[in-house]
Write a protein that holds these residues in place. Structure first.
Motif, PDB file in Angstrom:
ATOM      1  N   PRO A  81      26.554  38.430  24.930  1.00 11.97           N
ATOM      2  CA  PRO A  81      26.962  39.399  25.996  1.00 11.97           C
ATOM      3  C   PRO A  81      26.486  40.686  26.037  1.00 11.97           C
ATOM      4  O   PRO A  81      26.570  41.364  25.110  1.00 11.97           O
ATOM      5  N   PRO A  82      26.601  41.185  27.516  1.00 11.40           N
ATOM      6  CA  PRO A  82      26.125  42.695  27.624  1.00 11.40           C
ATOM      7  C   PRO A  82      26.918  43.778  26.775  1.00 11.40           C
ATOM      8  O   PRO A  82      26.469  44.659  26.473  1.00 11.40           O
ATOM      9  N   ASP A 217      18.330  51.522  34.077  1.00 10.04           N
ATOM     10  CA  ASP A 217      19.340  51.548  33.048  1.00 10.04           C
ATOM     11  C   ASP A 217      19.808  50.332  32.538  1.00 10.04           C
ATOM     12  O   ASP A 217      20.986  49.992  33.026  1.00 10.04           O
ATOM     13  N   ASP A 218      19.085  49.931  31.399  1.00 19.02           N
ATOM     14  CA  ASP A 218      19.363  48.760  30.731  1.00 19.02           C
ATOM     15  C   ASP A 218      19.331  49.073  29.232  1.00 19.02           C
ATOM     16  O   ASP A 218      18.146  49.162  28.870  1.00 19.02           O
ATOM     17  N   ASP A 219      20.422  49.050  28.455  1.00 17.35           N
ATOM     18  CA  ASP A 219      20.396  49.564  27.407  1.00 17.35           C
ATOM     19  C   ASP A 219      19.471  48.493  26.299  1.00 17.35           C
ATOM     20  O   ASP A 219      18.831  49.189  25.571  1.00 17.35           O
ATOM     21  N   LEU A 220      19.483  47.218  26.603  1.00 17.66           N
ATOM     22  CA  LEU A 220      18.651  46.438  25.787  1.00 17.66           C
ATOM     23  C   LEU A 220      17.113  46.698  25.944  1.00 17.66           C
ATOM     24  O   LEU A 220      16.287  46.574  25.131  1.00 17.66           O
ATOM     25  N   VAL A 223      16.011  49.637  23.996  1.00 22.45           N
ATOM     26  CA  VAL A 223      15.901  49.535  22.568  1.00 22.45           C
ATOM     27  C   VAL A 223      14.517  48.721  22.294  1.00 22.45           C
ATOM     28  O   VAL A 223      13.843  48.858  21.400  1.00 22.45           O
ATOM     29  N   CYS A 224      14.319  47.850  23.370  1.00 22.63           N
ATOM     30  CA  CYS A 224      13.011  47.005  23.118  1.00 22.63           C
ATOM     31  C   CYS A 224      11.641  47.751  23.243  1.00 22.63           C
ATOM     32  O   CYS A 224      10.705  47.638  22.800  1.00 22.63           O
ATOM     33  N   VAL A 225      12.044  48.590  24.217  1.00 24.60           N
ATOM     34  CA  VAL A 225      10.949  49.574  24.401  1.00 24.60           C
ATOM     35  C   VAL A 225      10.721  50.599  23.114  1.00 24.60           C
ATOM     36  O   VAL A 225       9.510  50.629  22.735  1.00 24.60           O
ATOM     37  N   PHE A 262      19.574  50.542  14.391  1.00 24.96           N
ATOM     38  CA  PHE A 262      19.834  51.413  15.598  1.00 24.96           C
ATOM     39  C   PHE A 262      21.201  51.989  15.526  1.00 24.96           C
ATOM     40  O   PHE A 262      22.227  51.410  15.716  1.00 24.96           O
ATOM     41  N   HIS A 263      21.513  53.277  15.377  1.00 24.56           N
ATOM     42  CA  HIS A 263      22.489  54.100  14.950  1.00 24.56           C
ATOM     43  C   HIS A 263      23.380  54.391  16.103  1.00 24.56           C
ATOM     44  O   HIS A 263      24.569  54.304  16.070  1.00 24.56           O
ATOM     45  N   ARG A 264      22.795  54.949  17.109  1.00 25.10           N
ATOM     46  CA  ARG A 264      23.280  55.711  18.393  1.00 25.10           C
ATOM     47  C   ARG A 264      22.383  55.325  19.783  1.00 25.10           C
ATOM     48  O   ARG A 264      21.250  55.044  19.738  1.00 25.10           O
ATOM     49  N   ARG A 265      23.198  55.402  20.820  1.00 31.51           N
ATOM     50  CA  ARG A 265      22.374  54.981  22.087  1.00 31.51           C
ATOM     51  C   ARG A 265      21.552  56.303  22.459  1.00 31.51           C
ATOM     52  O   ARG A 265      21.675  57.314  22.039  1.00 31.51           O
ATOM     53  N   PHE A 266      20.597  55.832  23.155  1.00 33.64           N
ATOM     54  CA  PHE A 266      19.368  56.675  23.623  1.00 33.64           C
ATOM     55  C   PHE A 266      18.721  56.240  24.943  1.00 33.64           C
ATOM     56  O   PHE A 266      18.882  54.969  25.278  1.00 33.64           O
TER      57      PHE A 266
END
Length: 313
Positions: A81-82, A217-220, A223-225, A262-266
């Motif tokens: 789930p997103p 604007d896709d968090d996943l 992270v993958c990049v 992964f600790h925090r959003r970026f």
């Protein structure tokens, strides 16, 4: 995979207006090349838990480790789930990947708990596993918060580009110096291919990085990049300690395993510092650790990898 994604994956210079940005040494870069990386991460869904990915046409003799790690994480994330975000991954590179054929990613839905979701992914070619990954996802939760500070380093825009750094050494470094560059990379420390001339130095490597263009604007995806980029310069810290470098010296190497937290959003299309060090090398293996900092000093991720490193006479 969409038709646009297939076209971008097939052509590293594909762009909407036909223009192709080039680095100062004539290598494709910028948004068209980044779009191609995004296309490579846009896996084709074959079945509910089975996905298929491809490699760039100009790949070296084996699939780049960052690519297979990023694709496997996409496969895992597509079954979650997103509102649950990946917080860690642990992976093993089992066999060299063949870039001339697709990779099939099989996802095992290990657990769906109240707060955490666990997935296991196996990358397969010709019926054999080439890569395995376990990833854990979590809902947003509050709690205690602290982090190490970012090292004091120069601003990325004040540093030479990768093209400028590598220009005097392109003939020695072979085809790797001419591959399309979806990641803008600026060395803070002197590159290992430069310092090798002076012999061994501190087992450390620092670079600024960012996706060379704008990402959705896709968090996943961000992270993958970052997972893709994390395999690019990590083992340089090991080689720097011994005054050798890929292509310039007789070094045979490969990633053996890879772990990230992964600790925090970026955002991966904004500058981040990759601070890498090597605590040990022995038995033809080198261990490297890395920390990713956003430009404002926020610690966003931690990496550990062991690599196979055979230095020949």
């Amino acid at each position: 995979m969409t038709e646009a994604a297939r076209a971008a994956a097939a052509d590293p210079t594909a762009s909407a207006d036909g223009s192709v940005p080039l680095t100062s040494d004539g290598v494709p870069c910028g948004q068209p090349v980044l779009d191609r990386l995004v296309a490579l991460l846009d896996l084709e869904r074959i079945e509910e838990n089975i996905f298929r990915g491809v490699s760039p046409a100009e790949s070296p003799v084996r699939v780049f480790g960052g690519q297979v790690a990023g694709q496997a994480l996409v496969a895992a994330g597509r079954t979650v789930p997103p509102e649950r975000h990946v917080h860690s991954l642990h992976a093993y590179f089992i066999r060299p990947g063949d870039p001339s054929i697709p990779i099939v990613y099989e996802v095992d839905r290990i657990r769906d708990g109240h707060s955490f979701t666990t997935r296991r992914v196996v990358g397969v070619q010709r019926g054999k596993a080439i890569f395995s990954l376990s990833a854990s996802f979590q809902i947003d939760e509050g709690g205690i918060d602290h982090a190490e500070p970012m090292p004091d380093v120069p601003d990325p825009e004040s540093l030479p580009t990768y093209a400028e750094r590598v220009a005097p050494y392109r003939a020695q470094m072979g085809p790797f110096a001419s591959m399309p560059r979806p990641i803008d990379l600026r060395y803070v420390t002197e590159p290992a291919w430069v310092t090798r001339e002076a012999g061994p130095r501190e087992a450390r490597n620092q670079v600024w990085m960012r996706a060379d263009g704008k990402l959705p604007d896709d968090d996943l995806l961000h992270v993958c990049v970052l997972a893709y980029a994390s395999d690019m310069t990590l083992l340089d810290s090991v080689l720097a300690r011994h005054g050798v470098y890929w292509g310039v010296d007789k070094v045979l190497g490969a990633s053996l395993d890879h772990a990230m937290w992964f600790h925090r959003r970026f955002r991966a299309d904004e500058w981040f510092l990759y601070d890498c060090a090597s605590p040990s090398a022995s038995g033809a293996r080198g261990l490297a650790t890395g920390r990713f900092f956003a430009q404002d000093g926020t610690l966003v991720a931690t990496v550990v990898q062991e690599g196979l490193l055979r230095v020949l006479p």
